[in-house]
Enzyme design. Structure first.
Site, PDB file in Angstrom:
ATOM      1  N   SER A 619       0.851  -1.188   0.000  1.00 34.11           N
ATOM      2  CA  SER A 619       0.000   0.000   0.000  1.00 34.11           C
ATOM      3  C   SER A 619       0.889   1.240   0.000  1.00 34.11           C
ATOM      4  CB  SER A 619      -0.964  -0.034   1.189  1.00 34.11           C
ATOM      5  OG  SER A 619      -1.986   0.927   1.037  1.00 34.11           O
ATOM      6  N   ASP A 694      -8.895  -4.638  -6.457  1.00 34.20           N
ATOM      7  CA  ASP A 694      -8.626  -3.652  -5.410  1.00 34.20           C
ATOM      8  C   ASP A 694      -9.541  -2.444  -5.591  1.00 34.20           C
ATOM      9  OD1 ASP A 694      -7.499  -1.873  -3.589  1.00 34.20           O
ATOM     10  OD2 ASP A 694      -5.458  -2.571  -3.976  1.00 34.20           O
ATOM     11  N   HIS A 726      -7.551  -5.211  -1.893  1.00 35.20           N
ATOM     12  CA  HIS A 726      -6.342  -4.515  -1.457  1.00 35.20           C
ATOM     13  C   HIS A 726      -5.479  -5.397  -0.559  1.00 35.20           C
ATOM     14  CE1 HIS A 726      -3.774  -1.112  -0.962  1.00 35.20           C
ATOM     15  NE2 HIS A 726      -3.950  -1.036   0.348  1.00 35.20           N
TER      16      HIS A 726
END
Length: 754
Positions: A619, A694, A726
């Site tokens: 991320s 995602d 994600h």
């Protein structure tokens, strides 16, 4: 919604320590049967059941009459499936109150509920993930597989809904007369005792309009999952309405889908329109609806909504789009008229962080958290005046409870150790020096009864997975909810002999700040040098280096012969406004510098192989991997970038604009922060990973980078996960992911020496 019934203070305050036995195992376990040989961890075992962290109870609550303690517990054969258990204090026995496998239909959840779970970070969990006691304490409301059930404490179960649509955000009204939920974008309400639930909000012609739900950025970035709020007396409901028609559309594949099914998702990218949000107050049958005056500016954020304790006033927090100003509005629920009670303003070159650390008191005053002096502290707002309750160069991280009768406030903070939050108490009228109530060297979390007479403490250390216990108002342990004793009988028991200690230290940043690091090494042999698995996050609102349990994954990496290392850079959480704000309109700068300082420190250690330092992040950490490789070719031997933001114009409004500003106004700052212009500078081996479904960091971030690097003939490797969101995870998917990462490192010569 999540009302303050976590613990029943009057019943449990005098509970003897022996009254609540450890949930997971016999009260005493022999530690004599310790493993005689070292058994290394594998990724297969790390992600298998039962969890190596041991039992981790969720949603611990006490029935309103104090007789039962309830919690959600994962199954031994499936750690991600949760059932509802109850402990009867009268007979001292635990029993499964609701078996999710027997009661549930097993039907697939709607896309809306799947997305909501992703934003709550519980997307991988199955079975029961929430529940709520009735006012009388004789039953529990249980959402399961898209429908609602009322489970009696006597073992009976009654189905409240049976529809092809999912019931989202189910709640009981505070006095227990009603049950409410959202279905197909409308709020439904019905009597708890019946099955007739009627929509109380209008049917809209536009499919972009939702009542009783939180919009995307509220769920993902504001930690606000609620879209409606009952008054304490059951007379009124404040209900959010939002229209996402102005919001742009991105295309993503369906979660868990086979084939090529896609969804058109409304996603408010930085610099583009947000959903139009309004707030309305109505009676439980939908009548008497009035709209709350949120001001003339429609381009604002509705961040928090609370009722006064007597239900006569509604308090609404309104944030400007720049997130430099937060207004607390006092609203007349009968007319919707509002006035500004007070305002929080950001320091220059910073922003206002949202918080749940506040309590409205019976006398109409407010205990409030603010960073107005440069650090997060508590204040008492009364009759228009402020009294600061805590102060110093440290942070209050959570307001736990306020005992109004005794004038006592409980909170978590890092006053004595930034790596180990502790529980403290202060006097509301004469605060003075906080009194520490928990043990040093443990990282603590806590929640409490409304009056603070009983507290639920969850703690862990580098050598002990999370333990949960009930404590009195002075922090004294009354009973274990889950001792989770780490011995030979624990799931982690076979690996205790190979468990390696964690060491901590600091190095200096360029501005003189202390940067905290942690390290776990294999058993070091004289003269031997070891490769480093250098994990980072680097983004705001997160602290990774603590004295808490790191989990089995880090130990499995060490068992493979790698040194595990992390460092928290400037911009990370819990260090104050000046420390965090250095990334303002400058993402990808000081964080990269500080991670570089960590790598350079590692290269000075005689047991580190300076040519084998691999960096990994997910991320924001994935973004950091790219920026680190671009900034310092050759410093790292390889980089793994998971689900990275590659272009901040592709990320959502509330998060991105908070730190970077509006790209329409500061385009140059965005260009410098993005990864695309310098992608051709990446000369070290790179593995790019992304889940193709995602909805947070949308897949376009990676496809944009892929096209850029291919267009510049820059070599890299990638691993894509169809149907994954994600968080790429699952018992087998996680094993594949981590085997892929270490296979990549080995292919590029980053194996430990034999």
């Amino acid at each position: 919604m999540n009302r303050a019934r976590l613990l029943s203070a009057c019943i449990l305050a005098a509970l003897p320590s022996a009254a609540l036995p450890a949930f997971a195992a016999p009260a005493e376990r022999s530690a004599s049967a310790m493993p005689e040989t070292v058994q290394d961890l594998t990724f297969d075992r790390v992600f298998a059941s039962p969890s190596l962290d041991g039992p981790q109870p969720r949603a611990v609550k006490v029935s309103p009459d104090g007789r039962y303690i309830t919690l959600l517990r994962g199954r031994a054969e499936d750690k991600d499936r949760y059932d509802l258990w109850a402990y009867d204090r009268r007979n001292g026995e635990w029993r499964m109150l609701v078996d999710s496998l027997k009661l549930g239909s097993g039907r697939a959840l709607s896309e809306a509920e799947k997305m909501q779970r992703e934003r709550q970070r519980v997307g991988s969990l199955k079975g029961i993930i929430s529940y709520e006691w009735t006012e009388g304490g004789d039953a529990v409301l249980v959402p399961l597989d898209g429908d609602l059930y009322l489970a009696g404490i006597d073992g009976s179960v009654r189905r409240l809904t049976d529809s092809p649509e999912d019931e989202l955000n189910a709640a009981l009204s505070p006095r227990g007369a009603y049950v409410s939920f959202v279905r197909d974008g409308r709020l439904y309400v019905g009597p708890l005792g019946g099955t007739e639930h009627k929509p109380i909000t209008p049917k809209e012609n536009a499919g972009t309009v939702h009542w009783g739900e939180a919009e995307f950025v509220a769920q993902e970035e504001m930690a606000r999952m609620d879209g409606y709020w009952w008054s304490p007396d059951d007379r009124l409901i404040a209900v959010e309405r939002y229209d996402e028609a102005p919001v742009g559309v991105v295309t993503r594949t369906a979660i868990g889908a086979e084939g090529t099914h896609t969804y058109q998702q409304r996603y408010p990218a930085a610099g583009t329109p947000n959903a139009l949000v309004s707030l309305h107050v109505m009676k439980p049958d939908g009548s008497g609806r009035v709209e709350v005056d949120l001001g003339p500016d429609r381009d604002i954020y509705l961040t928090r909504v609370n009722w006064a304790r007597d239900g006569r006033m509604l308090y609404v927090q309104r944030q400007n789009r720049e997130q430099t100003r937060l207004d607390m509005l006092a609203v007349d629920p009968q007319t919707g008229k509002s006035r500004v009670l007070f305002t929080e303003e950001a320091a220059k070159g910073s922003w206002v962080n949202l918080t749940d650390n506040y309590r409205f008191l019976k006398d109409g005053s407010l205990v409030w958290w603010s960073e107005r002096d440069g650090y997060g502290h508590l204040y008492h707002f009364r009759n228009g005046k402020w009294q600061q309750l805590t102060s110093g160069k440290w942070m209050v991280t959570k307001l736990v409870s306020v005992d109004e009768a005794k004038g006592r406030v409980l909170f978590l903070g890092n006053r004595d150790d930034v790596l180990a939050p502790q529980l403290y108490a202060i006097d509301l009228a004469k605060p003075g020096t906080p009194k520490q109530l928990t043990e040093a060297d443990w990282a603590n979390a806590a929640s409490g009864s409304r009056d603070g007479s009983t507290v639920l403490v969850t703690r862990s250390s580098t050598t002990q997975p999370s333990q949960t216990y009930i404590a009195d108002e002075n922090g004294k342990r009354l009973a274990w909810v889950e001792e989770n004793k780490l011995d030979a009988t624990h799931p982690y028991g076979p690996y205790l002999a190979s468990h390696r200690p964690t060491t901590f230290g600091t190095i200096k940043a360029a501005d003189g700040s202390d940067l905290h690091w942690m390290m776990i090494t294999p058993p070091l042999r004289p003269g031997k040098r070891y490769p480093v698995f250098f994990e980072h996050y680097g983004g705001p609102h997160v602290q990774t280096v603590t004295r808490g349990w790191k989990g089995a994954l880090a130990q499995a990496i060490v068992d493979k012969g790698y040194i595990y290392f992390e460092i928290d850079n400037r911009g990370s959480a819990n260090r104050g406004v000046a420390f965090e704000s250095q990334i303002h309109q400058a993402m990808g700068t000081v964080e990269v510098q500080d991670q570089r300082a960590g790598a350079e420190y590692l290269k000075t250690l005689d047991f580190v192989d300076p040519a084998k330092i691999a960096t990994y992040g997910w991320s924001y950490g994935g973004y950091m991997t790219l920026k680190m490789l671009e900034a310092d070719p050759g410093l790292y031997a390889a980089g793994i970038s998971g689900a990275p933001v590659t272009k901040w114009e592709l990320y959502d409004t509330h998060y991105t604009e908070r730190y970077m500003g509006d790209p329409r106004k500061v385009a140059d700052a965005y260009r410098k922060a993005d990864t695309l212009d310098d992608a051709g500078k990446i000369a070290d081996p790179l593995l790019l990973i992304h889940g193709m479904s995602d909805d947070n960091v949308v897949f376009e971030n990676s496809t944009t980078l892929i096209a850029k690097m291919q267009g510049e003939a820059t070599p890299f490797e990638m691993m894509l996960y169809p149907g994954q969101t994600h968080a790429v995870r699952g018992p087998h998917i996680s094993v594949h992911l981590w085997n892929s990462i270490f296979g990549f490192l080995e292919r590029h010569g980053l194996k430990p020496e034999e």
